[in-house]
Design a protein around this motif. Structure first.
Motif, short mmCIF file in Angstrom:
data_model
loop_
_atom_site.label_atom_id
_atom_site.label_comp_id
_atom_site.label_asym_id
_atom_site.label_seq_id
_atom_site.Cartn_x
_atom_site.Cartn_y
_atom_site.Cartn_z
N GLU A 131 32.34 39.37 34.76
CA GLU A 131 32.83 40.54 34.10
C GLU A 131 31.69 41.60 33.89
O GLU A 131 31.59 42.67 34.11
CB GLU A 131 33.29 39.97 32.57
N LYS A 136 35.13 46.53 35.56
CA LYS A 136 36.57 47.01 35.79
C LYS A 136 36.60 47.37 37.41
O LYS A 136 37.73 47.75 37.88
CB LYS A 136 36.75 48.66 35.15
N SER A 139 39.99 43.43 39.67
CA SER A 139 41.29 43.57 38.91
C SER A 139 41.37 42.24 38.06
O SER A 139 40.82 41.18 38.20
CB SER A 139 42.48 43.48 39.99
N HIS A 140 42.12 42.49 37.10
CA HIS A 140 42.35 41.21 36.31
C HIS A 140 43.01 39.87 37.18
O HIS A 140 42.76 38.68 36.83
CB HIS A 140 43.57 41.54 35.36
N TYR A 143 39.70 38.20 38.49
CA TYR A 143 39.47 37.02 37.36
C TYR A 143 40.47 35.93 37.14
O TYR A 143 39.86 34.83 37.09
CB TYR A 143 39.06 37.84 36.11
N LYS A 144 41.46 36.17 37.12
CA LYS A 144 42.62 35.08 36.91
C LYS A 144 42.53 34.16 38.28
O LYS A 144 42.42 32.89 38.13
CB LYS A 144 43.83 35.66 36.92
N LYS A 176 39.64 41.34 31.29
CA LYS A 176 40.85 41.96 31.61
C LYS A 176 40.73 42.77 32.84
O LYS A 176 41.79 42.63 33.73
CB LYS A 176 40.79 43.17 30.59
N LYS A 179 44.08 46.63 35.57
CA LYS A 179 45.55 46.22 35.49
C LYS A 179 45.93 45.92 36.71
O LYS A 179 46.68 44.65 37.04
CB LYS A 179 46.34 47.32 34.81
#
Length: 396
Positions: A131, A136, A139-140, A143-144, A176, A179
């Motif tokens: 991070e 940014k 994207s989220h 990271y997921k 985060k 999006k």
């Protein structure tokens, strides 16, 4: 007698030393005497207080064992055990997702770390470092995917008895990020008709920096590929996996998918015995009939050597430059599938019926059953789309 470990204090910390057998890079075995830091002397000033920590750590090692496999590094385990297991169980696309996340974001943070020593705090620190580096820019979902990849790695390790305790990814916070990594774009009906119009006749001429050239593929093939994705809502791999035997005249059977050069089941596990069925509306029927040979067999969209057509190559070499020359944006193959859903929604078709036509992968058991019994509703919905566009000249 089982190892108890030797407890001692050094450099402000409590350590436990033990014996283990370690496999060397050349394959030979060597007995080593490593030490593990348990806690700081400041937090545990008395030896009696740290003995339970030592006993817990040694009990963990005894459960895993002191074999060479027990002290394997995360890198060795992932490269030599985890990925081969993925290739046996998962699709090529699924394995690729794990590999990309591993190589781009995870591997660099775990070099030299043993599998059994990895803890939840290490997972959190890894994600926090990524991070801090990318923030940014990723994207989220990226990271997921890192967390999902690590979870899969340690699930495999636990199943093989090489990791003791709860999966270290449990409870870890995911950054985060953005999006969405990519915008989920969709083609309108007007855009789809424009695309078909651009490939209305042969030869296709592409203008680039080296001058004009004519691709080997015919315009009718390009139109049919666009038609199948835009008017039947097939995924890219499903388009490549279509055979002429799947063309039933009024219905298109979705039995298989093609990933690179591998033939496999679809994302919703449809096959020849229980295929997904999509109504063929008249405009799509005309596009398919235009390319159907007299004795049709094999792939509907073959390449020059009889395999499945490479749709990415078709997009890069033919469709994208043609759209660019006419100031139109290429949004990807999935935009045609999303476009079908959007266009049906605008015509008043219920969401459940659209889900039936698109055969979404994340449906419940009840929805799966409904999909198989909703053919009449699906035909009625596609009829509405047919009536909307059948009068246009471009699909005659």
């Amino acid at each position: 007698m089982a190892q108890q470990g030797s407890l001692y204090a050094e450099n402000g910390g409590w350590f436990v030393r033990y014996w283990e057998i370690v496999r060397q890079p050349d394959g030979s075995l060597k007995r080593k005497h490593p030490a593990h830091r348990l806690a700081s002397v400041k937090d545990y000033p008395r030896k009696s207080e740290v003995i339970p920590l030592k006993n817990g750590f040694m009990e963990k090692l005894r459960k895993i064992g002191f074999t060479p496999e027990a002290g394997v590094s995360i890198v060795d385990f992932v490269e030599n055990t985890f990925f081969p297991a993925c290739e046996r169980r998962l699709s090529g696309g699924g394995t690729k997702c794990y590999r990309d996340s591993w190589k781009c974001h995870i591997q660099q943070h775990v070099i030299g770390v043993r599998l059994r020593d990895f803890r939840p705090v290490d997972v959190q620190n890894l994600l926090n470092k990524e991070e801090k580096t990318h923030d940014k820019k990723l994207s989220h979902g990226s990271y997921k995917l890192m967390k999902i990849t690590l979870s899969a790695i340690f699930t495999e390790a636990r199943n093989l008895g090489l990791y003791e305790g709860v999966n270290p990814t449990t409870g870890v916070r995911i950054p985060k990020g953005k999006k969405h990594g990519r915008k989920r774009l969709a083609y309108s009906l007007e855009e789809i008709l424009k695309h078909l119009q651009l490939f209305n006749s042969d030869p296709i001429v592409i203008n680039n920096e080296d001058g004009p050239y004519t691709p080997e593929i015919g315009a009718c093939i390009v139109r049919a590929v666009i038609g199948v994705t835009a008017f039947a809502g097939l995924r890219r791999g499903e388009v490549r996996g279509l055979w002429w035997d799947d063309d039933g005249g009024d219905l298109l059977s979705i039995c298989r998918s093609m990933w690179r050069s591998t033939l496999k089941n679809t994302k919703t596990e449809e096959d020849v015995d229980e295929p997904g069925l999509v109504p063929i509306i008249k405009p799509l029927r005309l596009l398919l009939d235009a390319i159907k040979p007299d004795h049709a067999s094999g792939f509907i969209f073959p390449n020059t050597i009889g395999g499945a057509l490479d749709l990415d190559n078709l997009a890069d070499r033919v469709i994208r430059p043609t759209l660019k020359a006419h100031n139109l944006m290429w949004k990807g193959w999935q935009a045609y599938r999303r476009g079908l859903a959007t266009n049906l929604k605008e015509l008043g078709v219920p969401d459940t019926t659209i889900q039936c036509i698109l055969r979404h992968e994340n449906v419940s058991t009840t929805q799966r059953f409904y999909i198989k019994t909703a053919s009449a509703v699906a035909v009625d919905a596609m009829k509405k789309l047919e009536e909307k566009i059948s009068g246009t000249a471009v699909v005659q």
